[in-house]
Design a protein around this motif. Structure first.
Motif, PDB file in Angstrom:
ATOM      1  N   THR A 168      71.942  69.775  -9.358  1.00 38.47           N
ATOM      2  CA  THR A 168      73.667  70.096  -9.604  1.00 38.47           C
ATOM      3  C   THR A 168      73.733  69.611  -7.487  1.00 38.47           C
ATOM      4  O   THR A 168      74.782  69.870  -7.709  1.00 38.47           O
ATOM      5  N   LYS A 169      73.657  70.136  -6.812  1.00 39.23           N
ATOM      6  CA  LYS A 169      73.360  69.689  -5.897  1.00 39.23           C
ATOM      7  C   LYS A 169      72.626  68.120  -5.180  1.00 39.23           C
ATOM      8  O   LYS A 169      71.664  67.997  -5.131  1.00 39.23           O
ATOM      9  N   GLU A 170      73.975  68.086  -4.461  1.00 39.16           N
ATOM     10  CA  GLU A 170      73.001  66.584  -3.302  1.00 39.16           C
ATOM     11  C   GLU A 170      71.949  66.943  -1.962  1.00 39.16           C
ATOM     12  O   GLU A 170      71.508  66.033  -2.428  1.00 39.16           O
ATOM     13  N   SER A 171      72.726  68.155  -2.207  1.00 39.72           N
ATOM     14  CA  SER A 171      71.249  68.692  -0.637  1.00 39.72           C
ATOM     15  C   SER A 171      69.650  68.005  -0.971  1.00 39.72           C
ATOM     16  O   SER A 171      68.772  67.636  -0.765  1.00 39.72           O
ATOM     17  N   CYS A 172      69.515  68.374  -3.034  1.00 41.95           N
ATOM     18  CA  CYS A 172      68.679  68.316  -3.142  1.00 41.95           C
ATOM     19  C   CYS A 172      67.849  66.409  -3.080  1.00 41.95           C
ATOM     20  O   CYS A 172      66.295  66.392  -3.301  1.00 41.95           O
ATOM     21  N   LEU A 173      69.059  66.136  -2.682  1.00 41.49           N
ATOM     22  CA  LEU A 173      68.342  64.576  -2.828  1.00 41.49           C
ATOM     23  C   LEU A 173      67.887  63.922  -2.133  1.00 41.49           C
ATOM     24  O   LEU A 173      67.393  62.974  -1.782  1.00 41.49           O
ATOM     25  N   GLU A 174      68.336  65.330  -0.793  1.00 38.14           N
ATOM     26  CA  GLU A 174      67.713  64.169   0.786  1.00 38.14           C
ATOM     27  C   GLU A 174      66.237  64.676   0.222  1.00 38.14           C
ATOM     28  O   GLU A 174      65.405  63.901   0.973  1.00 38.14           O
ATOM     29  N   CYS A 175      65.364  65.948  -0.300  1.00 36.92           N
ATOM     30  CA  CYS A 175      64.305  65.685  -0.414  1.00 36.92           C
ATOM     31  C   CYS A 175      63.481  64.944  -1.013  1.00 36.92           C
ATOM     32  O   CYS A 175      62.520  63.883  -1.208  1.00 36.92           O
ATOM     33  N   HIS A 176      64.291  64.614  -2.195  1.00 38.73           N
ATOM     34  CA  HIS A 176      63.420  64.554  -3.478  1.00 38.73           C
ATOM     35  C   HIS A 176      63.905  62.708  -4.118  1.00 38.73           C
ATOM     36  O   HIS A 176      64.079  62.366  -5.106  1.00 38.73           O
ATOM     37  N   SER A 177      65.302  62.220  -2.970  1.00 42.18           N
ATOM     38  CA  SER A 177      65.395  60.851  -3.682  1.00 42.18           C
ATOM     39  C   SER A 177      64.223  59.727  -3.642  1.00 42.18           C
ATOM     40  O   SER A 177      64.106  59.233  -4.835  1.00 42.18           O
ATOM     41  N   THR A 178      64.095  59.360  -2.202  1.00 37.48           N
ATOM     42  CA  THR A 178      62.409  58.227  -2.511  1.00 37.48           C
ATOM     43  C   THR A 178      61.137  59.560  -1.485  1.00 37.48           C
ATOM     44  O   THR A 178      61.829  59.934  -0.177  1.00 37.48           O
ATOM     45  N   PRO A 179      60.556  58.978  -1.511  1.00 41.51           N
ATOM     46  CA  PRO A 179      59.279  59.186  -0.523  1.00 41.51           C
ATOM     47  C   PRO A 179      59.487  59.040   1.311  1.00 41.51           C
ATOM     48  O   PRO A 179      59.416  59.421   1.587  1.00 41.51           O
ATOM     49  N   ASP A 180      60.016  58.100   1.567  1.00 42.34           N
ATOM     50  CA  ASP A 180      60.424  57.429   2.498  1.00 42.34           C
ATOM     51  C   ASP A 180      61.983  58.506   3.325  1.00 42.34           C
ATOM     52  O   ASP A 180      61.657  59.021   4.594  1.00 42.34           O
ATOM     53  N   VAL A 181      62.144  59.337   2.473  1.00 43.24           N
ATOM     54  CA  VAL A 181      63.081  59.759   3.133  1.00 43.24           C
ATOM     55  C   VAL A 181      62.964  61.556   2.963  1.00 43.24           C
ATOM     56  O   VAL A 181      63.785  62.187   3.507  1.00 43.24           O
ATOM     57  N   ALA A 182      61.921  62.442   2.432  1.00 44.15           N
ATOM     58  CA  ALA A 182      61.352  62.758   1.885  1.00 44.15           C
ATOM     59  C   ALA A 182      61.043  64.037   3.473  1.00 44.15           C
ATOM     60  O   ALA A 182      60.155  63.110   3.977  1.00 44.15           O
ATOM     61  N   PRO A 183      61.066  64.857   3.621  1.00 44.56           N
ATOM     62  CA  PRO A 183      59.951  65.227   4.800  1.00 44.56           C
ATOM     63  C   PRO A 183      58.784  65.453   5.060  1.00 44.56           C
ATOM     64  O   PRO A 183      58.434  65.524   3.594  1.00 44.56           O
ATOM     65  N   LYS A 184      57.869  65.114   6.030  1.00 43.81           N
ATOM     66  CA  LYS A 184      56.668  64.960   5.901  1.00 43.81           C
ATOM     67  C   LYS A 184      55.541  66.344   5.361  1.00 43.81           C
ATOM     68  O   LYS A 184      54.257  65.572   4.331  1.00 43.81           O
ATOM     69  N   SER A 185      56.049  67.410   4.937  1.00 42.41           N
ATOM     70  CA  SER A 185      55.129  68.567   4.938  1.00 42.41           C
ATOM     71  C   SER A 185      54.885  68.565   3.347  1.00 42.41           C
ATOM     72  O   SER A 185      54.675  69.078   2.844  1.00 42.41           O
TER      73      SER A 185
END
Length: 186
Positions: free
Chosen positions: A46-63
């Motif tokens: 429901t939040k755009e901010s979730c997609l910052e980590c979960h859209s594609t593996p390239d943009v996800a945090p390394k941790s």
């Protein structure tokens, strides 16, 4: 993987995805540790901010990739149902609570309705059954020729009307019998 859904949980998520209006599922499930009762609700992005980590593996945090790997938890879209929140308790506890509740409700029903039934039974006997039995005894006596027996009229209800009708019938019978006896004597 520790947070990956098993086949049963995945089927719940699929049902939520297939029917977006479905808000809750519940039922029983058998597990090696025993039967459980579960309630599941859909979880959506429901939040755009979730997609910052979960859209594609390239943009996800390394941790995140180090903990969960690059294969799962990606490709999410806004307002998409991606998981289910499931709460479960041992079925014996649920069924035990249901039994206790049933026992309590039955006890309350008995405590309320048993005295009510006893009072109604008493009133029915006093105002209907006893007068009808008395009328039956009187009718029996009249049919055997005891014309001095009277049907008692004590109230202003249907039983009283019936007693009045029986008394009129007895009087008519008595008059008819007297006329028959007079003609017989002639």
């Amino acid at each position: 993987m520790r947070d990956k859904a098993d086949a049963f949980e995945a089927s719940l998520v699929e049902r939520f995805q297939g029917d977006p209006k479905l808000k809750e599922l519940s039922g029983f499930r058998d597990l090696p540790g025993g039967r459980i009762f579960y309630t599941a609700r859909p979880l959506a992005v429901t939040k755009e901010s979730c997609l910052e980590c979960h859209s594609t593996p390239d943009v996800a945090p390394k941790s995140l990739i180090a903990t969960y790997g690059p294969d799962n938890g990606f490709g999410w879209k806004l307002n998409e149902i991606i998981a289910a929140q499931i709460v479960s308790v041992p079925a014996e506890e649920v069924l035990g609570n249901a039994r206790r509740l049933l026992t309590l409700i039955m006890g309350i029903v008995l405590a309320v309705f048993l005295p009510l039934i006893l009072v109604l039974n008493y009133l029915l006997r006093r105002s209907v059954i006893r007068p009808l039995r008395q009328m039956a005894r009187t009718a029996e006596a009249v049919s055997m020729g005891q014309m001095d027996a009277d049907f008692e009229q004590k109230s202003q209800d249907e039983i009283d009307s019936l007693a009045g009708a029986f008394n009129r019938m007895k009087s008519s019978l008595q008059i008819s019998m007297n006329l028959l006896n007079q003609r017989k004597d002639m």
